[in-house]
Design a protein around this motif. Structure first.
Motif, PDB file in Angstrom:
ATOM      1  N   UNK A 281     -60.574  -2.863   1.344  1.00 38.03           N
ATOM      2  CA  UNK A 281     -60.166  -3.902   0.411  1.00 38.03           C
ATOM      3  C   UNK A 281     -58.988  -3.440  -0.427  1.00 38.03           C
ATOM      4  N   UNK A 282     -58.632  -4.247  -1.417  1.00 32.78           N
ATOM      5  CA  UNK A 282     -57.429  -3.982  -2.216  1.00 32.78           C
ATOM      6  C   UNK A 282     -57.707  -3.286  -3.534  1.00 32.78           C
ATOM      7  N   UNK A 283     -58.964  -3.172  -3.934  1.00 39.52           N
ATOM      8  CA  UNK A 283     -59.275  -2.567  -5.239  1.00 39.52           C
ATOM      9  C   UNK A 283     -59.015  -1.060  -5.214  1.00 39.52           C
ATOM     10  N   UNK A 284     -58.550  -0.528  -6.333  1.00 41.18           N
ATOM     11  CA  UNK A 284     -58.352   0.915  -6.485  1.00 41.18           C
ATOM     12  C   UNK A 284     -59.560   1.466  -7.228  1.00 41.18           C
ATOM     13  N   UNK A 285     -60.405   2.190  -6.508  1.00 40.85           N
ATOM     14  CA  UNK A 285     -61.647   2.660  -7.117  1.00 40.85           C
ATOM     15  C   UNK A 285     -61.412   3.742  -8.168  1.00 40.85           C
ATOM     16  N   UNK A 286     -60.254   4.398  -8.137  1.00 36.19           N
ATOM     17  CA  UNK A 286     -59.947   5.399  -9.157  1.00 36.19           C
ATOM     18  C   UNK A 286     -59.585   4.754 -10.497  1.00 36.19           C
ATOM     19  N   UNK A 287     -59.296   3.439 -10.457  1.00 35.10           N
ATOM     20  CA  UNK A 287     -58.993   2.704 -11.681  1.00 35.10           C
ATOM     21  C   UNK A 287     -60.304   2.173 -12.277  1.00 35.10           C
ATOM     22  N   UNK A 290     -60.789  -1.728 -12.319  1.00 34.96           N
ATOM     23  CA  UNK A 290     -61.002  -2.319 -10.999  1.00 34.96           C
ATOM     24  C   UNK A 290     -62.349  -1.887 -10.405  1.00 34.96           C
ATOM     25  N   UNK A 291     -62.761  -0.647 -10.706  1.00 29.37           N
ATOM     26  CA  UNK A 291     -64.057  -0.186 -10.204  1.00 29.37           C
ATOM     27  C   UNK A 291     -65.211  -0.948 -10.874  1.00 29.37           C
ATOM     28  N   UNK A 292     -65.097  -1.179 -12.176  1.00 29.72           N
ATOM     29  CA  UNK A 292     -66.137  -1.934 -12.886  1.00 29.72           C
ATOM     30  C   UNK A 292     -66.176  -3.390 -12.409  1.00 29.72           C
ATOM     31  N   UNK A 293     -65.023  -3.921 -12.075  1.00 30.17           N
ATOM     32  CA  UNK A 293     -64.977  -5.286 -11.538  1.00 30.17           C
ATOM     33  C   UNK A 293     -65.680  -5.344 -10.185  1.00 30.17           C
ATOM     34  N   UNK A 294     -65.489  -4.297  -9.365  1.00 30.25           N
ATOM     35  CA  UNK A 294     -66.169  -4.232  -8.076  1.00 30.25           C
ATOM     36  C   UNK A 294     -67.688  -4.140  -8.280  1.00 30.25           C
ATOM     37  N   UNK A 295     -68.127  -3.372  -9.269  1.00 36.93           N
ATOM     38  CA  UNK A 295     -69.559  -3.267  -9.580  1.00 36.93           C
ATOM     39  C   UNK A 295     -70.145  -4.632  -9.929  1.00 36.93           C
ATOM     40  N   UNK A 296     -69.393  -5.415 -10.689  1.00 35.42           N
ATOM     41  CA  UNK A 296     -69.879  -6.751 -11.072  1.00 35.42           C
ATOM     42  C   UNK A 296     -70.008  -7.663  -9.855  1.00 35.42           C
ATOM     43  N   UNK A 297     -69.041  -7.579  -8.943  1.00 34.41           N
ATOM     44  CA  UNK A 297     -69.100  -8.432  -7.754  1.00 34.41           C
ATOM     45  C   UNK A 297     -70.246  -8.025  -6.829  1.00 34.41           C
ATOM     46  N   UNK A 298     -70.507  -6.699  -6.733  1.00 32.82           N
ATOM     47  CA  UNK A 298     -71.654  -6.239  -5.936  1.00 32.82           C
ATOM     48  C   UNK A 298     -72.954  -6.716  -6.575  1.00 32.82           C
ATOM     49  N   UNK A 299     -73.017  -6.649  -7.907  1.00 36.93           N
ATOM     50  CA  UNK A 299     -74.212  -7.119  -8.627  1.00 36.93           C
ATOM     51  C   UNK A 299     -74.460  -8.598  -8.354  1.00 36.93           C
ATOM     52  N   UNK A 300     -73.400  -9.382  -8.395  1.00 37.27           N
ATOM     53  CA  UNK A 300     -73.520 -10.817  -8.134  1.00 37.27           C
ATOM     54  C   UNK A 300     -73.971 -11.079  -6.707  1.00 37.27           C
ATOM     55  N   UNK A 301     -73.443 -10.297  -5.761  1.00 39.99           N
ATOM     56  CA  UNK A 301     -73.810 -10.443  -4.346  1.00 39.99           C
ATOM     57  C   UNK A 301     -75.301 -10.189  -4.149  1.00 39.99           C
ATOM     58  N   UNK A 352     -83.163 -13.254 -10.676  1.00 39.17           N
ATOM     59  CA  UNK A 352     -82.817 -11.871 -10.327  1.00 39.17           C
ATOM     60  C   UNK A 352     -81.572 -11.445 -11.103  1.00 39.17           C
ATOM     61  N   UNK A 353     -81.697 -10.429 -11.911  1.00 39.11           N
ATOM     62  CA  UNK A 353     -80.569  -9.859 -12.644  1.00 39.11           C
ATOM     63  C   UNK A 353     -80.355  -8.436 -12.138  1.00 39.11           C
ATOM     64  N   UNK A 354     -79.176  -8.182 -11.560  1.00 34.49           N
ATOM     65  CA  UNK A 354     -78.910  -6.892 -10.932  1.00 34.49           C
ATOM     66  C   UNK A 354     -77.751  -6.205 -11.641  1.00 34.49           C
ATOM     67  N   UNK A 355     -77.930  -4.927 -11.916  1.00 37.11           N
ATOM     68  CA  UNK A 355     -76.879  -4.104 -12.519  1.00 37.11           C
ATOM     69  C   UNK A 355     -76.557  -2.962 -11.570  1.00 37.11           C
ATOM     70  N   UNK A 356     -75.307  -2.882 -11.127  1.00 36.13           N
ATOM     71  CA  UNK A 356     -74.886  -1.879 -10.144  1.00 36.13           C
ATOM     72  C   UNK A 356     -73.944  -0.884 -10.806  1.00 36.13           C
ATOM     73  N   UNK A 357     -74.157   0.390 -10.493  1.00 35.42           N
ATOM     74  CA  UNK A 357     -73.269   1.447 -11.006  1.00 35.42           C
ATOM     75  C   UNK A 357     -72.811   2.320  -9.843  1.00 35.42           C
ATOM     76  N   UNK A 358     -71.487   2.484  -9.706  1.00 30.26           N
ATOM     77  CA  UNK A 358     -70.918   3.367  -8.690  1.00 30.26           C
ATOM     78  C   UNK A 358     -70.795   4.751  -9.309  1.00 30.26           C
ATOM     79  N   UNK A 359     -71.639   5.676  -8.843  1.00 22.32           N
ATOM     80  CA  UNK A 359     -71.610   7.024  -9.440  1.00 22.32           C
ATOM     81  C   UNK A 359     -70.563   7.933  -8.785  1.00 22.32           C
TER      82      UNK A 359
END
Length: 365
Positions: A281-287, A290-301, A352-359
């Motif tokens: 994908x286009x997100x920069x995980x080092x940012x 953008x990484x927190x935004x990806x976590x939110x989208x995974x949580x929503x999924x 269902x409320x999901x909280x995702x964290x990329x460690x």
């Protein structure tokens, strides 16, 4: 004196004979390792067993016996007349029930397994497309071991639940939860794969969780460590975006909100931590942003997937997650007994409320 000597002599003759009543020679025993049950159109049972071969004089790794009968014990008697071995059930590892039988109810057939003292309560229970799963596989000549290792490995990865006779019976007799079982399927390319999770209403199979949703079901079912999930975040027509989320650590809390008329709402709070092993994908995980935004989208999924699983359960009036158990503990047994839980579940709001964290997201930044 003569009478005492006679009694003593008889006793001495009886003692050596007392240990000869049930001698069993290992080489003469047929240890059933896997059993499958199918229901035929005429109502009879088609039962197949797989027996590993210990005879060094034969090249076969196993013997497969099949019989058609009214009951499992009758089938065992029929199969016993077709082999030179004495069939015993003490080494059964897996019991497979065909979906044709599972749709008609398993209680009577499971009851037979519960009553047999030689069969362990830790025998794995699975649903299968048919008895064809106990077949010849060129790469796995010992089919019983192949199936057993497959189920064990997939359960460790949380893609299927590990279900034993004990687990199935416990959930069957508990009014606040329904049993589940993994589904296995034979493919034309001569291998077996897991094919989702069977959901039961009491002892009857009614619907299934698809394989791609099995990990989300595991999130809802309880906490665990280890596992992986592949997530496709892109909507149709959008640029492809795929995340492989691994080394998962999941925890779950269930909150029951009470109201004047009973239970108003049930909320699943799920926390998932893991490592991104692959990202397209286009997100920069080092940012960070953008990484927190990806976590939110995974949580929503994951939240959407969880809501769909609960909707599926409501449609078929099954409680495979044990929501009823949580509600019963919250409202008390007296109020619980007044409920028709299957009808209550259909109208009860469950969120269902999901909280995702990329460690971790890899060694390159």
């Amino acid at each position: 004196m003569l009478k005492k000597c006679t009694c003593l002599l008889l006793l001495l003759c009886i003692i050596p004979l007392s240990g000869c009543g049930d001698q069993r020679i290992l080489e003469d025993l047929g240890f059933i390792q896997t059993t499958s049950y199918d229901l035929l159109p005429d109502g009879k049972l088609a039962i197949t067993v797989s027996i590993p071969q210990a005879d060094p004089e034969t090249s076969a790794k196993r013997e497969v016996l099949t019989a058609t009968a009214e009951s499992s014990k009758e089938a065992k008697m029929i199969m016993s007349r077709r082999t030179g071995m004495l069939l015993v059930s003490g080494q059964i590892r897996n019991v497979l029930f065909g979906l044709s039988m599972a749709k008609n109810g398993l209680h009577g057939h499971l009851d037979t397994l519960f009553r047999d003292p030689s069969i362990s309560s830790q025998v794995k229970v699975s649903a299968a497309e048919s008895s064809k799963e106990i077949d010849d596989y060129s790469q796995h000549p010992r089919t019983g071991r192949y199936i057993d290792m497959l189920l064990e490995k997939e359960a460790l990865g949380q893609t299927i639940p590990k279900v034993t006779l004990f687990n199935f019976a416990r959930d069957f007799f508990d009014q606040g939860i329904d049993p589940v079982a993994p589904i296995i399927k034979k493919h034309e390319n001569n291998y077996i794969t897991t094919n989702g999770i069977a959901l039961f209403r009491d002892d009857r199979y009614v619907t299934k969780i698809e394989p791609q949703d099995a990990m989300v079901f595991a999130f809802l079912k309880g906490k665990f460590r280890d596992g992986q999930i592949n997530i496709e975040l892109a909507e149709p027509g959008d640029t492809k975006e795929i995340v492989m989320f691994s080394s998962l650590i999941s925890s779950r809390k269930v909150k029951v909100t009470r109201g004047a008329q009973g239970v108003d709402k049930v909320t699943y709070h799920i926390k998932v931590t893991g490592t991104v092993l692959e990202y397209i994908g286009d997100a920069r995980l080092s940012n960070d942003r953008e990484r927190h935004e990806l976590e939110k989208r995974i949580s929503k999924y994951i939240s959407k997937k969880g809501d769909r699983i609960i909707t599926l359960m409501k449609q078929h009036q099954v409680d495979s997650l044990g929501i009823g158990t949580v509600v019963r503990n919250r409202v008390g047994y007296a109020q619980w007994k007044k409920m028709n839980w299957r009808q209550e579940l259909q109208k009860l709001p469950v969120e269902c409320l999901v909280e995702v964290h990329i460690k971790d997201y890899g060694k390159f930044r």
